[in-house]
Design an enzyme around this catalytic site. Structure first.
Site, PDB file in Angstrom:
ATOM      1  N   GLU A  78      -4.431  -6.507   3.387  1.00  0.00           N
ATOM      2  CA  GLU A  78      -3.320  -7.132   3.485  1.00  0.00           C
ATOM      3  C   GLU A  78      -3.291  -8.720   3.035  1.00  0.00           C
ATOM      4  O   GLU A  78      -2.107  -9.269   2.639  1.00  0.00           O
ATOM      5  CB  GLU A  78      -2.858  -7.024   5.005  1.00  0.00           C
ATOM      6  CG  GLU A  78      -2.477  -5.584   5.372  1.00  0.00           C
ATOM      7  CD  GLU A  78      -3.779  -4.631   5.278  1.00  0.00           C
ATOM      8  OE1 GLU A  78      -4.811  -5.037   5.269  1.00  0.00           O
ATOM      9  OE2 GLU A  78      -3.376  -3.411   5.264  1.00  0.00           O
ATOM     10  N   GLU A 109       0.681  -1.213   0.020  1.00  0.00           N
ATOM     11  CA  GLU A 109       0.084   0.021  -0.217  1.00  0.00           C
ATOM     12  C   GLU A 109       1.048   1.368  -0.174  1.00  0.00           C
ATOM     13  O   GLU A 109       1.910   1.421   0.963  1.00  0.00           O
ATOM     14  CB  GLU A 109      -0.887   0.124   1.267  1.00  0.00           C
ATOM     15  CG  GLU A 109      -1.933  -1.226   1.335  1.00  0.00           C
ATOM     16  CD  GLU A 109      -2.467  -1.506   2.646  1.00  0.00           C
ATOM     17  OE1 GLU A 109      -2.267  -0.819   3.473  1.00  0.00           O
ATOM     18  OE2 GLU A 109      -2.931  -2.559   2.781  1.00  0.00           O
ATOM     19  N   HIS A 115      -0.371   0.990  15.519  1.00  0.00           N
ATOM     20  CA  HIS A 115       0.776   1.158  14.661  1.00  0.00           C
ATOM     21  C   HIS A 115       2.202   1.166  15.421  1.00  0.00           C
ATOM     22  O   HIS A 115       3.083   1.170  14.771  1.00  0.00           O
ATOM     23  CB  HIS A 115       0.807   2.916  14.399  1.00  0.00           C
ATOM     24  CG  HIS A 115      -0.024   3.360  13.209  1.00  0.00           C
ATOM     25  ND1 HIS A 115      -1.545   3.385  13.530  1.00  0.00           N
ATOM     26  CD2 HIS A 115      -0.179   3.667  11.952  1.00  0.00           C
ATOM     27  CE1 HIS A 115      -2.092   3.532  12.698  1.00  0.00           C
ATOM     28  NE2 HIS A 115      -1.305   3.772  11.624  1.00  0.00           N
ATOM     29  N   LEU A 123      -6.230  -1.699  -0.902  1.00  0.00           N
ATOM     30  CA  LEU A 123      -5.910  -1.730   0.666  1.00  0.00           C
ATOM     31  C   LEU A 123      -6.322  -3.112   1.091  1.00  0.00           C
ATOM     32  O   LEU A 123      -7.508  -3.041   1.793  1.00  0.00           O
ATOM     33  CB  LEU A 123      -6.600  -0.745   1.309  1.00  0.00           C
ATOM     34  CG  LEU A 123      -6.100   0.043   2.474  1.00  0.00           C
ATOM     35  CD1 LEU A 123      -7.119   1.204   2.857  1.00  0.00           C
ATOM     36  CD2 LEU A 123      -6.273  -0.970   3.771  1.00  0.00           C
ATOM     37  N   GLN A 134       2.277  -1.972   5.775  1.00  0.00           N
ATOM     38  CA  GLN A 134       2.471  -0.526   6.064  1.00  0.00           C
ATOM     39  C   GLN A 134       3.003  -0.262   7.319  1.00  0.00           C
ATOM     40  O   GLN A 134       4.067   0.312   7.836  1.00  0.00           O
ATOM     41  CB  GLN A 134       1.054   0.251   5.806  1.00  0.00           C
ATOM     42  CG  GLN A 134       1.599   1.770   5.616  1.00  0.00           C
ATOM     43  CD  GLN A 134       0.487   2.613   4.850  1.00  0.00           C
ATOM     44  OE1 GLN A 134      -0.535   2.733   5.522  1.00  0.00           O
ATOM     45  NE2 GLN A 134       0.537   2.630   3.682  1.00  0.00           N
ATOM     46  N   PHE A 135       2.401  -1.055   8.602  1.00  0.00           N
ATOM     47  CA  PHE A 135       2.815  -1.220   9.726  1.00  0.00           C
ATOM     48  C   PHE A 135       2.637  -2.877  10.200  1.00  0.00           C
ATOM     49  O   PHE A 135       1.545  -3.325   9.815  1.00  0.00           O
ATOM     50  CB  PHE A 135       1.986  -0.188  10.679  1.00  0.00           C
ATOM     51  CG  PHE A 135       2.466   1.134  10.697  1.00  0.00           C
ATOM     52  CD1 PHE A 135       3.422   1.702  11.347  1.00  0.00           C
ATOM     53  CD2 PHE A 135       1.813   1.896   9.370  1.00  0.00           C
ATOM     54  CE1 PHE A 135       3.754   3.157  11.062  1.00  0.00           C
ATOM     55  CE2 PHE A 135       1.968   3.236   9.541  1.00  0.00           C
ATOM     56  CZ  PHE A 135       3.085   3.670  10.222  1.00  0.00           C
ATOM     57  N   PRO A 163      -4.457  -9.229   9.178  1.00  0.00           N
ATOM     58  CA  PRO A 163      -5.418  -9.939   8.301  1.00  0.00           C
ATOM     59  C   PRO A 163      -4.767 -11.024   7.428  1.00  0.00           C
ATOM     60  O   PRO A 163      -5.451 -11.548   6.763  1.00  0.00           O
ATOM     61  CB  PRO A 163      -5.816  -8.906   7.556  1.00  0.00           C
ATOM     62  CG  PRO A 163      -5.685  -7.660   8.272  1.00  0.00           C
ATOM     63  CD  PRO A 163      -4.352  -7.785   9.104  1.00  0.00           C
TER      64      PRO A 163
END
Ligand code: TPP
Ligand code: TPP
Ligand code: MG
Ligand code: MG
Lengths: 327, 344, 327, 344
Positions: free
Chosen positions: A60, A29, A129, A58, A82-83, A89
């Protein structure tokens, strides 16, 4: 050879490897036009085109699941999550497929893919995050998990991960991304997965740790060296899975004392496996109970508590003091 | 949803509605016979304790076999647990299908472009999309096709797969066998949409509904969707409307959740009988030929079972050997421990 | 009071609790008309209607995620996941929400829900039906995890789980479902979460285990008692999270030796946490290194290897012999 | 897709197309002003290091505020990280919104029927469906409404939530703010479907597209969908077409992925200006009143910030206290350890 921080080291390595191996594709992403939220993939889209640097929708599970298909189909995907707190997921894909495809196909198919994810506290980001989720990953047979603590190791581990025929999750400590620079060789070199690193040798006690905790352990060691003359050995696990039992065991057989440090919560954290392994390796040499310094058994809190949550130099020093006090 | 009419080639009496390759039709018929014989054999073996839990395709032979006939060997087949018929057509040796049923392997054979059967529902659709991406990237004129059921359309991975496929416009087909049931759950409890094909709307991709008991229609629909995908015109969701005539698996008791009346109505539309009628009408099939096919099938299956059962006990090392390409020392050590124990 | 196997005990308890608390709802795949693939919810649909016994579409994340909404909305959902190996799509909901909603809302909202899932090998099912996945769950702060080893405990733990204001995952060993019957009281009683059970007291060595391994440990103990006169203490952990550190520590401080047994793979398994905890609790009492008897670090294999994978009496006895041999 | 025309109440010049409550319109306007002022303030505080990463609603005020006005206090609001405007309307005190931005709480206040903002995308849609189930089961005349973005429609949980909602026919609304972007990903890279509303087809539920910068249209559409849901006529997916005029969050640099030209085109359709024009035309708003509203907003916000900043440092115990209702001994021990350390 030039001085680089970890983001630069990762970026340049990806760029080098993309040139080196046309099968390499990146997906994730916001990694293309935006260059990734931490800029690890900055400009790679321009350099290699949108077929090889893929801004995904978007999702995962789809990132990891399609990457597996790509890998079987002959590409070498490197995914960015991303994090790390958004990898959840995709755990099903990792557990059910990515880690099992080789065994399931009796060795014929492999998941030669890499998943990169920033993790850990330190940037006052919203909830979720900052999760340290390595504990979910190190219990998956068939997967490898590595965590660099320096720019040079980041490069060497990333190359080893990309070249590995099996899936590797590379967890990148957010706090170290831009913490400092060091010489990073321009050549393609590997930090072999499965090898720990003695950050500094010592005789009195082993501090076994990884990622963003390594600099904290060094600071604690320096402090204790100065204050009490204790000679602290620091072992950077670096490769959590496979684990370098030999180096860990040797260290503790030498020192007879160990402190294990990680940011993830205590219970069921990877520290438990380290403790178990080290105890198995060095039981008769132990002079004191091993102490774990970790995050508490609570979800990573809103960032106002961040400094409370994450282990710090004083907690590490205190734990070293504890194991030194025995006997 | 009149937007999604059911495509048919034969009517239920087996009368032809549009043309297709008749030789292929006969081959398809033969393999449908084989699949039925295989399932019947395996069900017997299961009752005798010679195979474990097993999912037969009874009633779905047209969808299984004809869809696979529409693929080329260079295409990637991405099956789930019920698709041994399709795998066989795509090149998986019968022996491997039996090895899988006997819990001795992952239904994979080197050289066959098919993934091992996926047990966790819908997860494998993503692999098909990734494979299709790789095919496109490497300019291979082939597609990937995922097999799954009506129940699978409820999982998140179904959604993510179709969405990625739409955005990427890669050559992938989603072949959904709507057999009416997901274990005990009927389709109308699975989703509130009238058809499964219309779910394609959510992804801006093509959706087609085909009579899944009409082997030739299945073949035509898959073939056309494949052509379209190869030409770069994007993925298709195919809903093959069929019926699971038998139990979900050998562990299932369908009398708990459906009436024999319902089953009877559907078995009256048996796809094998239907294609048989058609081939007889076309002068391609005779009673003798049919009986010959049945005998041959049974023989081949019995031989394969014999070969597999002659293999003897599994070796403990095979549980360790393939977890990584290069085994870490810890697993090597475990392997040795286990080997030692196996000699105790 | 009557003799029941574990399936019957669970079934009757659900039925009792449904009558007792109108907020209770059950949801899962095939639990209604079909009564669940193991028949734990047999006939409950007829008894309580389709509003309270919900046959869901096929989606585990949705089962757990909607259950959380139901719980916040005032119902008490009990989810069935058909096999533990299919819980993985729901891990995100468990990690990100179910386990955190209380902390996130500063205590105002809770996830008073239960997730039941059968697990472990033993029925020659296809791949992924036999996973022992407790290791992913015990590292989630905010979640509780319990595993019964007998019909009576199954009832007591299920009631405690349903009455708990926090989320509980109850893992049900498939091999014990119909293994034997025992007296199960008709009253509503609880096995408090967080309490281990001494299955049999002993002086020489502690075998710490849970679930389907408990009967194997008993068999091994009996064998060794007869053969060498060793007095083996068996501790059924029962509640993995929270863990009864006190009982475990006491046992090992008494015996000085411990063997830990579970079916899940070794690395990062819950045995590591037990080993760590026991070592922390009883370091100075330990006479020998603790030994872990577990599944190997491989994905659960096709069922032809099942008997190789799952720990057995001889492996447990062998490990006990090992710790008894030291010193 | 002409099946999904964009519903509008005002045209872009603010001329009324159909009737709605004018008093409500003024309230909505006032809160839109407040939300803009709040975001501007918070952006400043962020630059000063007084708040952490933060997601403003600049440009989305109509969708945020008007949608929330269409709810009743008994309805469950299920927001994501950008929905502090909606939360405020639904009853969350300003102070709590600031506490959230300052990383001191989970944006929850007792007594307000709203879940804490969800950070992991799309996961919370399932909670809304479960809440709606509970409402229906307990015969409460209320609904649940989930807030999310265009990007969220790609996640598996979006799909599972809408599918469950369709099968269960529970009173839930899915309010999707299509603001054009998911961080740097434009909608046309997010999905290949022409609209997001049409994704409703996959679930056999209603889908509506509304001009998300037309506050009154948003209000009307949500109100009607709510009525329908309460009456037992099932869930609706609402796509509110709007535009994120500012950065994704304070950590984002939108100049990396979109042109100022694009931004200018959209900010010309600013929803606050638009509703303002309309209210002026209706004689409900004057320049003075508007300026008064702005001053009042700033004052209220400054006061709230002052109150929150006066609270002093967080207490370490609050990190432990609420992990379980009854804390296990291990966590109690950790709490004590941490407390001891906090007194060091
Ligand atoms: C993720 C997951 N959840 C649950 C199961 C258990 N299970 C196996 S088959 C099945 C029903 C599948 O129905 P459908 O998709 O219609 O395929 P069919 O079996 O009818 O061919 C279920 C629930 C599973 N294998 N994977
Ligand atoms: C599961 C998950 N993956 C990734 C992220 C990181 N992330 C935060 S916001 C965002 C984009 C969301 O876009 P959209 O759904 O359109 O909502 P918007 O921010 O535009 O309101 C991403 C990728 C996340 N929060 N959760
Ligand atoms: Mg089905
Ligand atoms: Mg958006």
């Amino acid at each position: 050879m030039s001085e680089k921080n970890m983001v630069e080291a990762l970026h340049d390595t990806l760029s080098q490897m993309m040139q080196h191996d046309p099968r390499l594709v990146l997906l994730g992403e916001d990694i293309g036009v935006n260059g990734g939220v931490f800029r690890v993939t900055d400009q790679l889209l321009t350099q290699f085109g949108s077929d090889r640097v893929i801004d995904t929708p978007l999702a995962e599970s789809a990132i990891v699941g399609t990457a597996l298909g790509m890998a079987i189909g002959g590409l070498r995907p490197v995914c960015e999550i991303q994090f790390l707190g958004f990898l959840y997921p995709a755990l099903d894909q990792l557990i059910s497929h990515v880690s099992r495809i080789r065994a399931r196909s009796a060795g014929a198919l492999g998941a030669a893919l890499v998943i990169r994810a920033p993790f850990g506290g330190g940037i006052r980001a919203p909830e979720q995050h900052a999760d340290s989720a390595e504990g979910y990953l190190t219990t998956i047979p068939g997967l490898k998990v590595a965590i660099p603590s320096s720019p040079a190791d980041a490069k060497g581990l990333l190359i080893a991960a990309i070249e590995d025929e099996d899936p590797v999750v590379l967890l990148e400590p957010i706090r170290l991304y831009r913490l400092g620079r060091e010489e990073v060789p321009d050549t393609l070199y590997r930090v072999p997965l499965g090898t720990a690193r003695i950050v500094q040798p010592g005789r009195d006690v082993s501090v076994i740790t990884y990622g963003a905790m390594v600099p904290l352990a060094r600071a604690a060691a320096t402090q204790l060296q100065q204050r009490y003359g204790w000679d602290v050995e620091i072992v950077d696990v670096r490769s959590l899975s496979p684990l370098d039992e030999e180096t860990l065991g040797q260290s503790v057989r030498k020192t007879g004392r160990a402190v294990i440090v990680h940011e993830a919560p205590l219970t069921g954290g990877f520290g438990a496996e380290i403790l178990a392994t080290v105890t198995e390796q060095a039981f008769w040499w132990l002079k004191a109970p091993i102490v774990r310094v970790t995050g508490p058994d609570v979800p990573f809190p809103p960032y106002a508590w961040e400094d409370w949550y994450v282990p710090n130099v004083s907690r590490i020093a205190h734990a070293i003091g504890q194991v030194m006090a025995e006997e | 949803m009149n937007q999604y009419p059911v495509v048919r080639v034969m009517d239920v009496e087996g009368t032809l509605a549009f043309s297709s390759s008749l030789e292929t039709a006969l081959h398809i018929y033969q393999d449908m016979i084989l699949l039925r014989a295989f399932d019947e054999k395996t069900l017997t073996l299961q009752r005798q304790g010679r195979v474990g839990t097993f999912a037969p395709s009874l009633g779905q032979e047209a969808a299984e076999i004809a869809s696979a006939y529409a693929l080329d060997r260079q295409d990637w087949m991405v099956p789930s647990y019920r698709d041994h018929g399709a795998l066989y057509v795509h090149g998986l040796p019968l022996d491997h299908v039996i090895l899988f049923a006997m819990g001795r392997s992952g239904s994979y054979a080197a050289g066959v472009r098919a993934l091992p059967s996926s047990i966790p529902i819908a997860t494998h659709l993503l692999h098909a999309v990734g494979l299709a991406y790789a095919l496109k990237q490497q300019a291979e004129p082939a597609i990937a096709m995922a097999y799954f059921g009506d129940g699978a359309t409820s999982e998140g991975d179904f959604h993510e797969a179709l969405n990625f496929a739409g955005v990427w416009q890669v050559p992938v087909l989603f072949f959904c066998q709507n057999n009416g049931w997901a274990i005990s759950t009927p389709v109308h409890r699975q989703t509130h949409s009238e058809t499964l094909a219309q779910k394609a709307e959510a992804y801006g991709i093509a959706g087609v509904r085909v009579d899944g008991n009409d082997a030739l229609a299945v073949y035509e629909v898959v073939r056309q969707a494949r052509e379209k995908a190869i030409q770069g015109h994007g993925p298709t969701l195919i809903e093959a409307v069929t019926y699971r005539a038998g139990p979900h698996t050998t562990a299932d008791d369908p009398t708990r959740y459906r009436t024999s009346n319902e089953v009877n109505i559907h078995t009256a539309q048996d796809p094998i009988r239907r294609l048989g009628e058609f081939l007889i009408q076309q002068g391609l099939l005779t009673k003798t030929l049919k009986e010959q096919m049945m005998r041959d099938s049974k023989e081949r299956i019995n031989e394969a079972v014999g070969r597999v059962e002659a293999q003897g006990a599994v070796m403990v090392g095979d549980m360790f050997r393939h977890v990584y390409q290069t085994l870490p020392t810890r697993i090597q050590r475990q392997w040795h421990e286990w080997e030692d124990r196996s000699h105790e």
